[in-house]
Design a protein around this motif. Structure first.
Motif, PDB file in Angstrom:
ATOM      1  N   PHE A 128       0.783  -1.275   0.108  1.00  0.00           N
ATOM      2  CA  PHE A 128      -0.073  -0.010   0.215  1.00  0.00           C
ATOM      3  C   PHE A 128       0.906   1.259   0.096  1.00  0.00           C
ATOM      4  O   PHE A 128       0.381   2.251  -0.485  1.00  0.00           O
ATOM      5  CB  PHE A 128      -1.027  -0.112   1.237  1.00  0.00           C
ATOM      6  N   TYR A 129       2.057   1.107   0.157  1.00  0.00           N
ATOM      7  CA  TYR A 129       2.841   2.458   0.831  1.00  0.00           C
ATOM      8  C   TYR A 129       3.694   3.037  -0.103  1.00  0.00           C
ATOM      9  O   TYR A 129       4.142   4.144  -0.285  1.00  0.00           O
ATOM     10  CB  TYR A 129       3.570   2.088   2.321  1.00  0.00           C
ATOM     11  N   HIS A 130       4.415   2.320  -1.069  1.00  0.00           N
ATOM     12  CA  HIS A 130       5.544   2.676  -1.694  1.00  0.00           C
ATOM     13  C   HIS A 130       5.309   2.668  -3.219  1.00  0.00           C
ATOM     14  O   HIS A 130       4.616   2.126  -3.759  1.00  0.00           O
ATOM     15  CB  HIS A 130       6.804   1.333  -1.485  1.00  0.00           C
ATOM     16  N   GLN A 131       5.987   3.920  -3.556  1.00  0.00           N
ATOM     17  CA  GLN A 131       5.799   4.295  -5.038  1.00  0.00           C
ATOM     18  C   GLN A 131       6.728   3.135  -5.740  1.00  0.00           C
ATOM     19  O   GLN A 131       6.240   2.527  -6.928  1.00  0.00           O
ATOM     20  CB  GLN A 131       6.595   5.412  -5.299  1.00  0.00           C
ATOM     21  N   SER A 132       7.899   2.736  -5.297  1.00  0.00           N
ATOM     22  CA  SER A 132       8.765   1.686  -5.910  1.00  0.00           C
ATOM     23  C   SER A 132       8.309   0.251  -5.501  1.00  0.00           C
ATOM     24  O   SER A 132       8.190  -0.033  -4.535  1.00  0.00           O
ATOM     25  CB  SER A 132      10.080   1.989  -5.611  1.00  0.00           C
ATOM     26  N   GLN A 133       8.037  -0.552  -6.715  1.00  0.00           N
ATOM     27  CA  GLN A 133       7.603  -1.970  -6.273  1.00  0.00           C
ATOM     28  C   GLN A 133       8.775  -2.686  -5.677  1.00  0.00           C
ATOM     29  O   GLN A 133       8.622  -3.564  -4.938  1.00  0.00           O
ATOM     30  CB  GLN A 133       7.398  -2.646  -7.656  1.00  0.00           C
ATOM     31  N   ALA A 134       9.902  -2.250  -5.879  1.00  0.00           N
ATOM     32  CA  ALA A 134      11.027  -3.063  -5.233  1.00  0.00           C
ATOM     33  C   ALA A 134      11.356  -2.566  -3.783  1.00  0.00           C
ATOM     34  O   ALA A 134      12.104  -3.467  -3.044  1.00  0.00           O
ATOM     35  CB  ALA A 134      12.391  -2.639  -5.958  1.00  0.00           C
ATOM     36  N   LYS A 135      10.634  -1.851  -3.365  1.00  0.00           N
ATOM     37  CA  LYS A 135      10.584  -1.105  -1.820  1.00  0.00           C
ATOM     38  C   LYS A 135       9.405  -1.510  -0.945  1.00  0.00           C
ATOM     39  O   LYS A 135       9.088  -1.641   0.209  1.00  0.00           O
ATOM     40  CB  LYS A 135      10.879   0.232  -1.779  1.00  0.00           C
ATOM     41  N   PRO A 233      11.883  14.655   1.227  1.00  0.00           N
ATOM     42  CA  PRO A 233      12.792  14.253   0.039  1.00  0.00           C
ATOM     43  C   PRO A 233      12.303  14.337  -1.201  1.00  0.00           C
ATOM     44  O   PRO A 233      10.956  14.623  -1.325  1.00  0.00           O
ATOM     45  CB  PRO A 233      13.130  12.768   0.484  1.00  0.00           C
ATOM     46  N   GLY A 234      12.823  14.298  -2.366  1.00  0.00           N
ATOM     47  CA  GLY A 234      12.407  14.194  -3.436  1.00  0.00           C
ATOM     48  C   GLY A 234      11.744  12.827  -4.043  1.00  0.00           C
ATOM     49  O   GLY A 234      11.624  11.828  -3.154  1.00  0.00           O
ATOM     50  N   PHE A 235      11.397  12.614  -5.200  1.00  0.00           N
ATOM     51  CA  PHE A 235      10.518  11.717  -5.741  1.00  0.00           C
ATOM     52  C   PHE A 235      11.411  10.289  -5.743  1.00  0.00           C
ATOM     53  O   PHE A 235      12.738  10.302  -5.844  1.00  0.00           O
ATOM     54  CB  PHE A 235      10.486  11.710  -7.143  1.00  0.00           C
ATOM     55  N   GLY A 236      10.891   9.585  -4.942  1.00  0.00           N
ATOM     56  CA  GLY A 236      11.644   8.072  -4.674  1.00  0.00           C
ATOM     57  C   GLY A 236      12.317   8.016  -3.357  1.00  0.00           C
ATOM     58  O   GLY A 236      12.946   7.080  -2.818  1.00  0.00           O
ATOM     59  N   GLY A 237      12.381   9.304  -2.434  1.00  0.00           N
ATOM     60  CA  GLY A 237      12.947   9.180  -1.064  1.00  0.00           C
ATOM     61  C   GLY A 237      12.007   9.034  -0.251  1.00  0.00           C
ATOM     62  O   GLY A 237      11.113   8.410  -0.301  1.00  0.00           O
ATOM     63  N   SER A 238      12.893   8.588   0.742  1.00  0.00           N
ATOM     64  CA  SER A 238      12.194   8.072   2.372  1.00  0.00           C
ATOM     65  C   SER A 238      12.462   8.995   3.372  1.00  0.00           C
ATOM     66  O   SER A 238      13.065   9.980   3.325  1.00  0.00           O
ATOM     67  CB  SER A 238      12.597   6.776   2.358  1.00  0.00           C
ATOM     68  N   GLY A 266       7.238  11.676   1.271  1.00  0.00           N
ATOM     69  CA  GLY A 266       6.124  11.898   0.320  1.00  0.00           C
ATOM     70  C   GLY A 266       5.856  10.652  -0.304  1.00  0.00           C
ATOM     71  O   GLY A 266       4.998  10.442  -1.167  1.00  0.00           O
ATOM     72  N   ASP A 267       6.401   9.629   0.079  1.00  0.00           N
ATOM     73  CA  ASP A 267       6.077   8.289  -0.602  1.00  0.00           C
ATOM     74  C   ASP A 267       4.942   7.856  -0.701  1.00  0.00           C
ATOM     75  O   ASP A 267       4.333   7.878   0.619  1.00  0.00           O
ATOM     76  CB  ASP A 267       7.342   7.205  -0.249  1.00  0.00           C
ATOM     77  N   CYS A 268       4.398   7.120  -1.779  1.00  0.00           N
ATOM     78  CA  CYS A 268       2.976   6.735  -1.708  1.00  0.00           C
ATOM     79  C   CYS A 268       2.862   5.824  -3.042  1.00  0.00           C
ATOM     80  O   CYS A 268       3.856   5.766  -4.026  1.00  0.00           O
ATOM     81  CB  CYS A 268       1.995   7.758  -1.702  1.00  0.00           C
ATOM     82  N   LYS A 269       1.518   5.141  -3.194  1.00  0.00           N
ATOM     83  CA  LYS A 269       1.447   4.203  -4.431  1.00  0.00           C
ATOM     84  C   LYS A 269       1.609   5.052  -5.530  1.00  0.00           C
ATOM     85  O   LYS A 269       1.910   4.558  -6.756  1.00  0.00           O
ATOM     86  CB  LYS A 269       0.154   3.570  -4.286  1.00  0.00           C
TER      87      LYS A 269
END
Length: 525
Positions: A128-135, A233-238, A266-269
């Motif tokens: 639910f939480y991460h933009q990156s599938q690998a995270k 952070p910027g895009f993809g940051g945590s 700001g990470d989200c799906k």
């Protein structure tokens, strides 16, 4: 002649990015990936509901011809390799899923994949939480395996056609992405706070995370209270703090005061929610201001005063910090925004979203492809293929991240698309809806009320050679602020791009300026 040369150059570049297949033998037409959700792994991981264990999400197969990293950690914005995605529903342990030419594909569908050797890896993204599938914690993934995709021309006659039609590669989802908690210490504290606002919006438990880095001496000077810096952070940051704080607490530089540093995410799906309340991502700004900040103020020795609370960030975090300062001027005592995402939609990475007739994101009026990225003055990324990559991701890419924040929901429950995916033409109705997130418009329309609340609080720094052409919008915002009579400090640094702007020297300068602002409101601190 110059226009014709530009068109030819763009056509050649498009052929490279979208049609690299022309230089390689065409793949077998029937290439398929058979992806099995390992029964034992899934039964351990998935909770039972109504007597069943199932999972829904997006299944990807990533391919790579490089050994740098696991394929599933793609796609790279700058060197994207082929990948394919398909939405799946109610997948049960032991099920076999097929990824073939019907799946979304980048740069093209699977039946146009060049023959050759690849490393292939599958991942089922349902977190639910991460933009990156690998995270995404809990996501299922396979080992990377080497495959050889045959050419349709490798054999003659019927045997070749049969071989081409039956080439299938098996991948097994038998591994799970594990949680990687922040390494806490006496000065590093991770917060996971249940958000009532977001839980109500999504109809499920939602937790917001942040990490505090406490100043040296926090546990010794027990009567002392501290100003706070919120960093986005910027895009993809945590929300993970810089690695340098693993070994020691922050050391105060000359002309600085001690701060409690709060690292947000700001990470989200859908990518980066930029702390703006939106129809897709929910009340993110409200959750920060009305839940997270009061929680921090009540559990740590902060100075709970707007003049002792500052916000900063870079890129998408830069936009976030400016948005929060403008929309919650009584909460924050100043923002220091670096290389922010578009802050004036009259220059949305070189495109005026309000132009009539509507413009195309993909092509300029002369028919040349529009760039979205450059190195120095040389373009190397183009809207047309960058947008295609975003759409194959399905959600969570940079451009779709903007749509998730700025667009209303369509009849399908998804963020309305800003532009036609075939022509690139902007939809005027959607662009009109975006006005409520245009920071320049918000300032102009509300300046009589905002002016006294924002005096001395706005600081924006960007590079004149920003990699993603974000400097143009900052120029326009600066002109608007000047016309309004604002004292905003807007600096455009010659020769700097996107990733080389926020140097240690710039960060130290920001902290000195925050210190000066804090001490002006709190003399003797």
């Amino acid at each position: 002649m110059r226009t014709r040369s530009r068109l030819l150059c763009c056509q050649l570049l498009l052929a490279y990015y979208l049609g690299i297949f022309a230089t390689a033998a065409r793949a077998a037409e029937g290439v398929t990936f058979a992806v099995t959700l390992d029964r034992a792994t899934a039964e351990r991981q998935l909770p039972e509901q109504d007597g069943r264990r199932t999972v829904s999400g997006r299944l990807y197969v990533f391919l790579s011809q490089r050994e740098v990293r696991e394929p599933m950690r793609g796609p790279s914005w700058f060197q994207a390799e082929p990948f394919f995605g398909v939405d799946v529903q109610n997948v049960a342990p032991g099920d076999v899923l097929h990824v073939d030419a019907r799946a979304d594909g980048y740069p093209e569908a699977l039946d146009k994949l060049p023959a050759g050797k690849y490393r292939a890896q599958a991942i089922l993204d349902y977190d639910f939480y991460h933009q990156s599938q690998a995270k995404g914690v809990g996501n299922f993934y396979s080992a990377a395996r080497e495959i050889t995709v045959d050419s349709a021309e490798t054999k003659d006659g019927a045997d070749a056609k049969s071989a081409a039609a039956t080439q299938t590669f098996d991948l097994t989802l038998d591994q799970v992405i594990a949680e990687e908690p922040v390494a806490e210490s006496a000065w590093v504290k991770e917060i996971s706070l249940r958000s009532e606002l977001l839980s109500k919006f999504f109809g499920r438990e939602v937790f917001e995370r942040a990490t505090l880095v406490l100043p040296a001496g926090y546990d010794e000077q027990l009567e002392r209270r501290y100003p706070v810096v919120y960093e986005i952070p910027g895009f993809g940051g945590s929300h993970r703090p810089p690695a340098k704080y693993r070994e020691t607490a922050p050391k105060t530089e000359q002309d600085e005061t001690d701060f409690i540093r709060v690292y947000l995410s700001g990470d989200c799906k859908w990518g980066h929610h930029v702390y703006a309340d939106s129809a897709t991502n929910g009340p993110r700004g409200a959750a920060l201001v009305h839940e997270m900040i009061p929680f921090i103020d009540s559990h740590f020795r902060t100075i709970p005063d707007s003049n002792a609370r500052f916000v900063t960030g870079h890129s998408s975090g830069g936009w976030s910090s400016l948005w929060l300062q403008v929309n919650y001027p009584e909460t924050f005592g100043g923002c220091w925004s670096t290389s922010p995402d578009p802050v004036d939609f009259r220059d949305y990475q070189q495109v005026n979203l309000y132009a009539r007739p509507p413009l195309s994101l993909y092509y300029d009026p002369q028919g040349a492809m529009r760039p979205i990225g450059r190195r120095g003055n040389e373009p190397f990324l183009w809207y047309v293929n960058f947008g295609r990559m975003d759409d194959v991701i399905g959600r969570g890419g940079q451009l779709r991240s903007f749509e998730a924040v700025f667009s209303p929901l369509g009849p399908d429950g998804q963020p309305q698309k800003l532009w036609d995916r075939r022509t690139g033409q902007i939809d005027p109705a959607v662009a009109k809806a975006w006005e409520k997130y245009d920071i320049r418009l918000i300032l102009e329309r509300n300046w009589p009320a905002l002016a006294p609340q924002l005096a001395g609080k706005l600081h924006i720094i960007t590079g004149e050679l920003d990699t993603f052409y974000l400097n143009g919008a900052v120029h326009k915002l600066a002109e608007s602020l000047q016309a309004l009579g604002s004292d905003a400090a807007v600096e455009i640094v010659q020769g700097k791009g996107h990733s080389d702007l926020r140097t240690p020297e710039v960060v130290r300068r920001i902290f000195r300026e925050m210190t000066a602002s804090f001490r002006q409101a709190h003399p003797g601190q």
